[in-house]
Design an enzyme around this catalytic site. Structure first.
Site, PDB file in Angstrom:
ATOM      1  N   ARG A  19       0.830  -1.211   0.000  1.00 42.78           N
ATOM      2  CA  ARG A  19       0.000   0.000   0.000  1.00 42.78           C
ATOM      3  C   ARG A  19       0.863   1.260   0.000  1.00 42.78           C
ATOM      4  O   ARG A  19       2.063   1.220   0.246  1.00 42.78           O
ATOM      5  CB  ARG A  19      -0.903   0.007   1.239  1.00 42.78           C
ATOM      6  CG  ARG A  19      -1.955  -1.071   1.250  1.00 42.78           C
ATOM      7  CD  ARG A  19      -2.643  -1.193   2.590  1.00 42.78           C
ATOM      8  NE  ARG A  19      -1.759  -1.820   3.590  1.00 42.78           N
ATOM      9  CZ  ARG A  19      -2.096  -2.038   4.859  1.00 42.78           C
ATOM     10  NH1 ARG A  19      -3.285  -1.662   5.297  1.00 42.78           N
ATOM     11  NH2 ARG A  19      -1.249  -2.616   5.680  1.00 42.78           N
ATOM     12  N   LYS A  79       2.355   1.558   7.372  1.00 45.45           N
ATOM     13  CA  LYS A  79       2.787   0.727   8.489  1.00 45.45           C
ATOM     14  C   LYS A  79       3.886   1.401   9.292  1.00 45.45           C
ATOM     15  O   LYS A  79       4.499   2.377   8.865  1.00 45.45           O
ATOM     16  CB  LYS A  79       3.273  -0.630   7.976  1.00 45.45           C
ATOM     17  CG  LYS A  79       2.180  -1.461   7.326  1.00 45.45           C
ATOM     18  CD  LYS A  79       1.039  -1.771   8.276  1.00 45.45           C
ATOM     19  CE  LYS A  79       1.414  -2.810   9.311  1.00 45.45           C
ATOM     20  NZ  LYS A  79       0.281  -3.167  10.191  1.00 45.45           N
ATOM     21  N   TYR A  98      -0.067   3.605  10.994  1.00 38.41           N
ATOM     22  CA  TYR A  98      -0.410   2.530  11.917  1.00 38.41           C
ATOM     23  C   TYR A  98       0.870   2.153  12.657  1.00 38.41           C
ATOM     24  O   TYR A  98       1.901   1.889  12.035  1.00 38.41           O
ATOM     25  CB  TYR A  98      -0.952   1.309  11.174  1.00 38.41           C
ATOM     26  CG  TYR A  98      -2.262   1.558  10.464  1.00 38.41           C
ATOM     27  CD1 TYR A  98      -3.415   1.866  11.166  1.00 38.41           C
ATOM     28  CD2 TYR A  98      -2.345   1.487   9.079  1.00 38.41           C
ATOM     29  CE1 TYR A  98      -4.613   2.097  10.524  1.00 38.41           C
ATOM     30  CE2 TYR A  98      -3.551   1.710   8.421  1.00 38.41           C
ATOM     31  CZ  TYR A  98      -4.681   2.023   9.148  1.00 38.41           C
ATOM     32  OH  TYR A  98      -5.858   2.254   8.502  1.00 38.41           O
ATOM     33  N   HIS A 100       0.839   0.229  16.156  1.00 43.98           N
ATOM     34  CA  HIS A 100       0.713  -1.004  16.946  1.00 43.98           C
ATOM     35  C   HIS A 100       1.882  -1.157  17.911  1.00 43.98           C
ATOM     36  O   HIS A 100       2.548  -2.200  17.979  1.00 43.98           O
ATOM     37  CB  HIS A 100       0.591  -2.217  16.029  1.00 43.98           C
ATOM     38  CG  HIS A 100      -0.614  -2.162  15.130  1.00 43.98           C
ATOM     39  ND1 HIS A 100      -1.903  -2.238  15.600  1.00 43.98           N
ATOM     40  CD2 HIS A 100      -0.717  -2.014  13.777  1.00 43.98           C
ATOM     41  CE1 HIS A 100      -2.755  -2.153  14.595  1.00 43.98           C
ATOM     42  NE2 HIS A 100      -2.059  -2.009  13.484  1.00 43.98           N
ATOM     43  N   GLU A 122      -4.317   3.830  14.234  1.00 43.23           N
ATOM     44  CA  GLU A 122      -5.293   2.945  14.875  1.00 43.23           C
ATOM     45  C   GLU A 122      -5.811   3.490  16.200  1.00 43.23           C
ATOM     46  O   GLU A 122      -6.789   2.972  16.761  1.00 43.23           O
ATOM     47  CB  GLU A 122      -4.704   1.543  15.091  1.00 43.23           C
ATOM     48  CG  GLU A 122      -3.672   1.423  16.204  1.00 43.23           C
ATOM     49  CD  GLU A 122      -2.267   1.808  15.778  1.00 43.23           C
ATOM     50  OE1 GLU A 122      -1.337   1.593  16.569  1.00 43.23           O
ATOM     51  OE2 GLU A 122      -2.100   2.303  14.651  1.00 43.23           O
ATOM     52  N   ASP A 274      -1.523  -8.576  14.251  1.00 42.19           N
ATOM     53  CA  ASP A 274      -0.568  -7.472  14.374  1.00 42.19           C
ATOM     54  C   ASP A 274      -0.582  -6.850  15.760  1.00 42.19           C
ATOM     55  O   ASP A 274       0.284  -6.033  16.086  1.00 42.19           O
ATOM     56  CB  ASP A 274      -0.805  -6.398  13.301  1.00 42.19           C
ATOM     57  CG  ASP A 274      -2.235  -5.894  13.262  1.00 42.19           C
ATOM     58  OD1 ASP A 274      -3.053  -6.353  14.075  1.00 42.19           O
ATOM     59  OD2 ASP A 274      -2.530  -5.041  12.401  1.00 42.19           O
ATOM     60  N   ARG A 284       3.577 -17.799  14.822  1.00 42.14           N
ATOM     61  CA  ARG A 284       4.497 -17.177  13.871  1.00 42.14           C
ATOM     62  C   ARG A 284       3.696 -16.223  12.971  1.00 42.14           C
ATOM     63  O   ARG A 284       2.475 -16.340  12.859  1.00 42.14           O
ATOM     64  CB  ARG A 284       5.195 -18.240  13.027  1.00 42.14           C
ATOM     65  CG  ARG A 284       4.311 -18.924  12.000  1.00 42.14           C
ATOM     66  CD  ARG A 284       4.856 -20.250  11.521  1.00 42.14           C
ATOM     67  NE  ARG A 284       4.612 -21.308  12.529  1.00 42.14           N
ATOM     68  CZ  ARG A 284       4.770 -22.595  12.277  1.00 42.14           C
ATOM     69  NH1 ARG A 284       5.220 -22.988  11.103  1.00 42.14           N
ATOM     70  NH2 ARG A 284       4.513 -23.490  13.207  1.00 42.14           N
ATOM     71  N   VAL A 303      -1.257 -13.288   8.578  1.00 46.14           N
ATOM     72  CA  VAL A 303      -0.718 -12.166   7.802  1.00 46.14           C
ATOM     73  C   VAL A 303      -1.095 -10.853   8.502  1.00 46.14           C
ATOM     74  O   VAL A 303      -2.274 -10.564   8.657  1.00 46.14           O
ATOM     75  CB  VAL A 303      -1.271 -12.171   6.364  1.00 46.14           C
ATOM     76  CG1 VAL A 303      -0.771 -10.941   5.594  1.00 46.14           C
ATOM     77  CG2 VAL A 303      -0.871 -13.447   5.640  1.00 46.14           C
TER      78      VAL A 303
END
Length: 380
Positions: A19, A79, A98, A100, A122, A274, A284, A303
């Site tokens: 993106r 990200k 974002y 996180h 977020e 995430d 994982r 993912v």
């Protein structure tokens, strides 16, 4: 003030991230308003936007990430920054993406050390605690979760061979969704549209009632507790983990013992991965190129950037959502914008070396400072 604000859109460096934070049409609006926008060369290529399109929109194309980070006062990303970008941070620079951070301790420390203003997309809250910048990606991820799951139920992909919608005389596949928020509602919409038998679990009875009404009783709703989770998971052909706590690690709701009792060849996708994930066996992270691993005979998908499967749609959706906040920063400067806009203020996780997110401070046992005290006034 406009001359002092330089927006920068770097190329995303996270694995399989396709993106881009701002699309050419949104950049043309910023340029029309008098702002300078830098775009790193090929930043939008994987989403279908060429450097020529960005140049035509009025952006200045820069060839390296170093040049972009050096000149931009406000870096707009999708990200969180990657390790190779940590050394490019500057004091009082704004990074809007974002983040996180609840699962990114090293990045949190770097943001604090460099005294960066980190605005986590977020965490930006609108009226009634809605999350306007998380919503569009949650809509995409929710819909993709079922699309992907239906594909992986095919035996050629290692699944159980169940057709999600069934056929006349044969029962449809079972979809179980943990969480009745935006991800869950959009997953339910697609699953119902494909003809699946759908159950949604949540602890918010009011929200379950809203979904029941919205979907005209076509889905099953359950109050979420260990018993209902276990019983519904045993029936599931597709299990979607979609419970997210803003600014905190996601709760583990499905244990390994429950997963072991699921039907062989069924599919689990953890959209909350995430933030740590809802499923204990998601041990994982997977990628878009290799999205699935098998454990206990169950296919697992972990993912963290699922909307990157459809980067063009996702980039437009994110860009349109973040643009008003970017414009506000440009118009007022970051200090005044934070004073004026409560929604933007709620997204600030670190500011001038202080943790301004209470949940983040709790996660890493760090001191917490109200953002209102750092920008020169007390919010009443």
């Amino acid at each position: 003030m406009k001359m002092n604000t330089i927006f920068g859109v770097p190329k995303e460096l996270k694995t399989d991230e396709t993106r881009v934070a701002l699309t050419p049409d949104c950049i043309s609006m910023l340029v029309k308003d008098g702002y300078e926008v830098l775009v790193e060369s090929s930043a939008g290529a994987l989403a279908g936007f060429s450097d020529e399109q960005y140049a035509e929109s009025g952006a200045k194309i820069v060839n390296t990430k170093e040049e972009l980070w050096e000149k931009a006062t406000v870096v707009v990303k999708v990200k969180e920054p990657q390790k190779c970008e940590y050394g490019l941070f500057r004091e009082d620079q704004v990074i809007f993406s974002y983040m996180h951070l609840a699962v990114e301790e090293e990045l949190t420390c770097e943001l604090l050390k460099k005294k960066v203003c980190a605005i986590a997309s977020e965490s930006v809250e609108g009226p009634n605690k809605e999350l306007p910048l998380l919503r569009p990606m949650s809509e995409v991820a929710g819909r993709l979760s079922i699309q992907l799951g239906a594909n992986y139920l095919e035996t050629i992909n290692g699944g159980s061979g169940v057709l999600l919608g069934g056929v006349p005389g044969v029962q449809p596949g079972k979809v179980v969704i943990l969480g009745a928020g935006v991800v869950g509602a959009n997953a339910a919409k697609v699953a119902l549209g494909m003809g699946a038998d759908v159950s949604v679990l949540d602890i918010n009875s009011k929200r379950l009632a809203e979904l029941d009404l919205f979907f005209n009783g076509s889905l099953k709703t359950h109050y979420c507790n260990p018993y209902t989770i276990k019983e519904e998971c045993k029936k599931a052909d597709i299990l979607v983990g979609a419970v997210l706590l803003p600014g905190r690690k996601a709760p583990k709701l499905v244990t390994s013992d429950v997963v072991k009792e699921m039907k062989k060849g069924s599919f689990i996708i953890d959209v909350a991965v995430d933030q740590g994930g809802n499923i204990e066996t998601m041990d994982r992270i997977t990628t878009l190129k290799n999205p699935v691993f098998e454990k206990y005979g169950i296919l697992h998908c972990a993912v963290p950037n699922l909307p990157s499967l459809t980067p063009r749609t996702s980039s437009f959706a994110y860009s349109y959502a973040i643009l008003p906040y970017v414009q506000k920063i440009g118009q007022h400067g970051v200090f005044a914008a934070l004073k004026e806009c409560e929604s933007l203020r709620s997204g600030v996780n670190t500011f001038r070396g202080e943790v301004t997110s209470e949940s983040l401070a709790e996660t890493f046992d760090l001191p917490h400072t109200e953002i209102s005290l750092l920008i020169g006034f007390k919010v009443v």
